[in-house]
Motif scaffolding. Structure first.
Motif, PDB file in Angstrom:
ATOM      1  N   ALA A  22       0.837  -1.206   0.000  1.00  0.00           N
ATOM      2  CA  ALA A  22       0.000   0.000   0.000  1.00  0.00           C
ATOM      3  C   ALA A  22       0.866   1.249   0.000  1.00  0.00           C
ATOM      4  O   ALA A  22       0.550   2.249  -0.644  1.00  0.00           O
ATOM      5  CB  ALA A  22      -0.916   0.002   1.221  1.00  0.00           C
ATOM      6  N   MET A  23       1.996   1.175   0.711  1.00  0.00           N
ATOM      7  CA  MET A  23       2.906   2.311   0.804  1.00  0.00           C
ATOM      8  C   MET A  23       3.467   2.638  -0.581  1.00  0.00           C
ATOM      9  O   MET A  23       3.484   3.806  -0.991  1.00  0.00           O
ATOM     10  CB  MET A  23       4.035   1.940   1.760  1.00  0.00           C
ATOM     11  N   LEU A  24       3.909   1.617  -1.311  1.00  0.00           N
ATOM     12  CA  LEU A  24       4.485   1.834  -2.642  1.00  0.00           C
ATOM     13  C   LEU A  24       3.452   2.424  -3.588  1.00  0.00           C
ATOM     14  O   LEU A  24       3.668   3.478  -4.189  1.00  0.00           O
ATOM     15  CB  LEU A  24       5.007   0.507  -3.208  1.00  0.00           C
ATOM     16  N   VAL A  25       2.323   1.737  -3.723  1.00  0.00           N
ATOM     17  CA  VAL A  25       1.305   2.169  -4.684  1.00  0.00           C
ATOM     18  C   VAL A  25       0.698   3.502  -4.265  1.00  0.00           C
ATOM     19  O   VAL A  25       0.590   4.442  -5.064  1.00  0.00           O
ATOM     20  CB  VAL A  25       0.205   1.090  -4.813  1.00  0.00           C
ATOM     21  N   GLY A  26       0.329   3.615  -2.979  1.00  0.00           N
ATOM     22  CA  GLY A  26      -0.334   4.821  -2.491  1.00  0.00           C
ATOM     23  C   GLY A  26       0.568   6.047  -2.586  1.00  0.00           C
ATOM     24  O   GLY A  26       0.133   7.101  -3.058  1.00  0.00           O
ATOM     25  N   SER A  27       1.832   5.907  -2.168  1.00  0.00           N
ATOM     26  CA  SER A  27       2.734   7.053  -2.213  1.00  0.00           C
ATOM     27  C   SER A  27       2.938   7.521  -3.646  1.00  0.00           C
ATOM     28  O   SER A  27       2.988   8.713  -3.924  1.00  0.00           O
ATOM     29  CB  SER A  27       4.095   6.693  -1.617  1.00  0.00           C
ATOM     30  N   LEU A  48       2.282  11.647  -7.608  1.00  0.00           N
ATOM     31  CA  LEU A  48       1.914  12.048  -8.971  1.00  0.00           C
ATOM     32  C   LEU A  48       0.784  13.080  -8.939  1.00  0.00           C
ATOM     33  O   LEU A  48       0.827  14.085  -9.651  1.00  0.00           O
ATOM     34  CB  LEU A  48       1.499  10.828  -9.796  1.00  0.00           C
ATOM     35  N   ALA A  49      -0.224  12.828  -8.059  1.00  0.00           N
ATOM     36  CA  ALA A  49      -1.348  13.767  -7.964  1.00  0.00           C
ATOM     37  C   ALA A  49      -0.859  15.134  -7.497  1.00  0.00           C
ATOM     38  O   ALA A  49      -1.242  16.168  -8.045  1.00  0.00           O
ATOM     39  CB  ALA A  49      -2.416  13.225  -7.016  1.00  0.00           C
ATOM     40  N   ALA A  53       1.233  11.205   1.051  1.00  0.00           N
ATOM     41  CA  ALA A  53       2.324  11.593   0.163  1.00  0.00           C
ATOM     42  C   ALA A  53       2.004  12.872  -0.608  1.00  0.00           C
ATOM     43  O   ALA A  53       2.904  13.618  -0.968  1.00  0.00           O
ATOM     44  CB  ALA A  53       2.630  10.461  -0.811  1.00  0.00           C
ATOM     45  N   ARG A  54       0.734  13.125  -0.865  1.00  0.00           N
ATOM     46  CA  ARG A  54       0.358  14.261  -1.708  1.00  0.00           C
ATOM     47  C   ARG A  54       0.676  15.608  -1.054  1.00  0.00           C
ATOM     48  O   ARG A  54       1.290  16.476  -1.680  1.00  0.00           O
ATOM     49  CB  ARG A  54      -1.129  14.180  -2.037  1.00  0.00           C
ATOM     50  N   ALA A  55       0.262  15.771   0.205  1.00  0.00           N
ATOM     51  CA  ALA A  55       0.416  17.078   0.860  1.00  0.00           C
ATOM     52  C   ALA A  55       1.875  17.554   0.883  1.00  0.00           C
ATOM     53  O   ALA A  55       2.156  18.667   0.436  1.00  0.00           O
ATOM     54  CB  ALA A  55      -0.190  17.031   2.249  1.00  0.00           C
ATOM     55  N   PRO A  56       2.824  16.728   1.365  1.00  0.00           N
ATOM     56  CA  PRO A  56       4.206  17.216   1.369  1.00  0.00           C
ATOM     57  C   PRO A  56       4.770  17.418  -0.039  1.00  0.00           C
ATOM     58  O   PRO A  56       5.630  18.273  -0.228  1.00  0.00           O
ATOM     59  CB  PRO A  56       4.975  16.127   2.121  1.00  0.00           C
ATOM     60  N   THR A  57       4.285  16.657  -1.031  1.00  0.00           N
ATOM     61  CA  THR A  57       4.767  16.846  -2.399  1.00  0.00           C
ATOM     62  C   THR A  57       4.401  18.246  -2.876  1.00  0.00           C
ATOM     63  O   THR A  57       5.219  18.953  -3.473  1.00  0.00           O
ATOM     64  CB  THR A  57       4.152  15.801  -3.349  1.00  0.00           C
TER      65      THR A  57
END
Lengths: 281, 312
Positions: free
Chosen positions: A91-96, A101-102, A159-163
């Protein structure tokens, strides 16, 4: 700051994280050593010693087939931890990746993807896991897949917010000016900066994955008997709850200890890593 | 405001369509022919073909899809393969049980969680705070079936204060006796979540300028905490509790199994065990509706309470 330094600082901000880590490592060690330290074979049946209370031979007693509870508990830890860790990693790999990307591309792509993630996140994880396992069949890969599917959206959000926060920074601007590819910037320059946060959240989601696996097994969608799983042991113990309630208690306490240790670990680390709380405690 | 509401509603509709499409394909893509599963391994090819016609599986996928979407929107969620009754009826028959349990748990959770959360926030980083934080973390570490079994062992088997099985109908005290343990089980876990949410919401609010102003003009501390701060903290608390709907539903399934109580959870597990695909599909649709409507209400509540949200 590197991920390691951030984590170390986080550990020292909140001492309960250490307590959680020590308990967790102890459980991992017991699980790893199970074949050598378990007093009996976990599926060996002793029909002359069924539903017995604790004794010198069987420290935690036996179940309705005369199997050693302690040995089943130790071997069961291997399955619980393996399924939990494998599904959390997936889940970490796919979700991050989805979240990065988003966050990186933004715009309509971001809106659509994150809306889908939000709905998945709001959908009851247990129900989703239940349906997936029931339809695919209760095998090890399917259970891992189903549990991973329930926590992908959480990692995408993390992962999205810090990106988004990092992509406006000067060093990323500099990378773009140098003509680096998106993939290179994302993986070599952004990922290391958000990795600590993802890692911290993964300990909380590991707790949830282990709980979901046990819940599935309790409902009857775990690995098939006679494989010892904690949830399955509780299910069998529950059937004999009126006369031998300790059968359900031992694995119940085991799950509670592991999940609590992981929550202590993750909760303490999160307080230290969460930028909103930084410098407060 | 009206454009905000319209946009959120449009979003909700698109999401609903996407999830319904997903449900439709999940049920059809999984290995195994439902007709074969229903009739068993011994079924003849003719019987399977007849069952496929009865289930509507022999028609083109596109036709099935349009009919499924149209039916879902009209509230026609198919007929249970096992009982032959409409899915809606099956669900409505057990829904009061689930609503009763969920509401009772929310009341217990709020009654215990909000004061504990406020108490912890006010005593931040003191012993009280640590004890409450540890206790709430322990509470949300409990898988609902483990806490349920422990409650059952202590209160129903050891002390015999409550029945082991839920009974239907009867007097008020019998009803309360049957509801008490499941509601406490679900309520305590809910209280753990609400305590944590309340604590962090209160910490944020207590640092606001208006709290300082209230203190400066001489409002008693007690009134500042309970009237000025908690009122403002309630909005984030309600929204976040809305997000825990999924956890609450999952835990209610486990609670219903442990206490052998009818409800949506027992219905879905029964449907899984009996391979009742239409009931399962219908229940997924219903859960989707509930989740999307609660999400929409949460968003709107937030938008109504906080004008800044509208700008986004």
């Amino acid at each position: 700051m590197t991920a390691t330094a951030t984590l170390l600082r986080a550990f020292n901000t909140n001492k309960t994280s250490w307590a959680g880590l020590i308990v967790l490592l102890a459980v991992v060690a017991l699980a790893a050593l199970a074949p050598w330290i378990a007093p009996h074979d976990p599926i060996e049946q002793d029909i002359f010693a069924r539903l017995e209370g604790p004794s010198a031979t069987y420290p935690l007693g036996t179940d309705q087939f005369g199997r050693c509870i302690l040995s089943r508990l130790l071997h069961g830890a291997r399955y619980s931890l393996f399924i939990g860790i494998a599904s959390t990693l997936a889940a970490m790999l796919v979700g991050s990746l989805i979240g990065m990307l988003a966050g990186w591309y933004g715009g309509r792509f971001d809106v659509v993807v994150m809306q889908a993630m939000d709905v998945l996140l709001a959908f009851p994880a247990l129900i989703l896991g239940l349906i997936l396992v029931a339809m695919l069949g209760p095998t090890l890969p399917n259970i891992i897949l189903a549990i991973a599917a329930t926590s992908v959206p959480a990692f995408a959000r993390i992962a999205r917010a810090p990106t988004i926060a990092v992509k406006e920074r000067e060093y990323v601007e500099a990378c773009r000016a140098l003509g680096y590819s998106d993939a290179r910037i994302l993986f070599l320059h952004i990922l290391p900066n958000i990795f600590a946060e993802i890692l911290v959240m993964s300990s909380l989601w590991l707790a949830s994955a282990i709980r979901t696996e046990a819940s599935l097994a309790f409902i009857g969608l775990g690995l098939r008997p006679p494989i010892p799983t904690w949830g399955g042991m509780i299910r069998e113990g529950f059937e004999n709850i009126l006369d031998s309630y300790w059968l359900a208690m031992a694995p119940g306490v085991a799950i509670l200890v592991v999940v609590f240790a992981l929550n202590l670990l993750g909760d303490g680390l999160r307080d230290a890593v969460d930028p909103k709380l930084k410098g407060e405690s | 405001m009206s454009t905000f509401i319209a946009r959120r509603c449009a979003f909700a509709l698109v999401t609903l369509w996407a999830v319904l499409t997903l449900v439709f394909f999940i049920v059809r893509v999984v290995p195994g022919d439902p007709a074969q599963v229903i009739l068993g391994e011994q079924a003849t090819a003719d019987a399977i073909a007849a069952m496929r016609t009865r289930l509507g599986l022999d028609r083109p996928l596109g036709v099935q899809y349009v009919e499924f979407l149209w039916g879902a929107l009209r509230g026609d969620w198919g007929v249970s393969l096992v009982t032959g009754r409409p899915v809606v009826q099956e669900v409505l028959a057990v829904l009061p049980w689930t609503i009763e349990l969920t509401l009772a748990a929310l009341v217990i959770g709020a009654a215990a969680g909000i004061p504990l959360g406020v108490w912890a926030a006010v005593n931040r980083n003191r012993a009280t705070d640590y004890v409450i934080r540890l206790a709430s973390l322990l509470g949300l570490s409990f898988p609902a079936f483990v806490s349920g079994i422990l409650l059952l062992i202590f209160f129903a088997i050891q002390l015999r204060w409550a029945p082991v099985m839920s009974t239907q109908g009867g007097s008020f005290s019998a009803w309360l006796g049957a509801l008490a343990l499941p509601a406490i089980n679900l309520g305590l876990i809910m209280a753990a979540y609400i305590t944590r949410v309340t604590r962090s919401a209160m910490l944020e609010v207590l640092g606001e300028d208006y709290v300082r102003t209230a203190r400066a003009k001489g409002v008693p501390w007690r009134a500042v905490v309970w009237r000025h701060a908690l009122r403002n903290a309630l909005i984030p608390i309600i929204t976040i509790v809305g997000l825990y709907l999924g956890v609450l539903i999952g835990n209610s399934v486990l609670t219903e199994i442990v206490f052998n109580r009818p409800g949506l959870g027992k219905l879905i597990v029964g449907a899984l065990n009996q391979r009742d695909y239409t009931l399962l599909q219908g229940m997924m649709v219903i859960y989707t509706f509930v989740v999307i409507i609660v999400n929409l209400l949460t968003d709107l509540a937030y938008g109504a309470a906080d004008p800044r949200v509208k700008l986004k």
